[in-house]
Design a protein around this motif. Sequence first.
Motif, PDB file in Angstrom:
ATOM      1  N   PRO A   1      -6.219  -3.351  -4.228  1.00 21.68           N
ATOM      2  CA  PRO A   1      -5.510  -2.259  -3.585  1.00 21.68           C
ATOM      3  C   PRO A   1      -6.483  -1.784  -2.493  1.00 21.68           C
ATOM      4  O   PRO A   1      -7.599  -1.565  -2.534  1.00 21.68           O
ATOM      5  CB  PRO A   1      -5.232  -1.370  -4.654  1.00 21.68           C
ATOM      6  CG  PRO A   1      -5.135  -2.286  -5.877  1.00 21.68           C
ATOM      7  CD  PRO A   1      -6.580  -3.282  -5.520  1.00 21.68           C
TER       8      PRO A   1
ATOM      9  N   THR B   1       0.817  -1.288  -0.046  1.00 24.41           N
ATOM     10  CA  THR B   1      -0.050  -0.097   0.212  1.00 24.41           C
ATOM     11  C   THR B   1       0.791   1.283   0.061  1.00 24.41           C
ATOM     12  O   THR B   1       0.497   2.043  -0.808  1.00 24.41           O
ATOM     13  CB  THR B   1      -1.038  -0.256   1.334  1.00 24.41           C
ATOM     14  OG1 THR B   1      -1.653  -1.060   1.412  1.00 24.41           O
ATOM     15  CG2 THR B   1      -1.756   1.203   1.375  1.00 24.41           C
TER      16      THR B   1
ATOM     17  N   ALA C   1      -0.370  -2.220 -10.002  1.00 23.81           N
ATOM     18  CA  ALA C   1      -1.301  -2.533  -8.736  1.00 23.81           C
ATOM     19  C   ALA C   1      -2.300  -3.452  -8.921  1.00 23.81           C
ATOM     20  O   ALA C   1      -2.435  -4.231  -7.760  1.00 23.81           O
ATOM     21  CB  ALA C   1      -1.817  -1.117  -8.320  1.00 23.81           C
TER      22      ALA C   1
END
Length: 155
Positions: A90, A60, A83
């Motif tokens: 995420p 993160t 991501a």
Amino acid sequence: MSPSTLLRVAARGASSTFVRANVVRQPLVARARVPAIVANSFSTSARRCVHEEETFEEFTSRFEKEFEQVQDVFELQRNLNNAFAYDLVPAPSVIVAALNAARRVNDFATAVRVFEAIKAKVETPAQYQQYLDELAPLREEFGIHTKEELFPEEK
């Protein structure tokens, strides 16, 4: 030289009048060995390290930093692809950073696609709704609508 003379010289091949430079060749062993992966790579960017053992918090924070450094649409889309390539969704803070980056580079379409990617990545519609609820204030501030809001299905 006239064009016909050039053609005759080219057709004749190598002439003895031209002196060839004496080139000293080094043996292959003396040359620096470059791995085949680096030698055949088309990328001009630096090699990125692989994050194999990374916690969710490290993931993160890494992507929040990467989205803060985005300067153009290409970087934004590349970071979004990276991501969402992992086997996890995420965190909302990463999505906020991505939406801020989309706003900074003025890319509305990518901001809408972020929510499409979340919908594809989550396991249940309830999880998707939780993301929408969490990000509702930011969506209203930026004027971002989901694909479902933009194109409602006819029943």
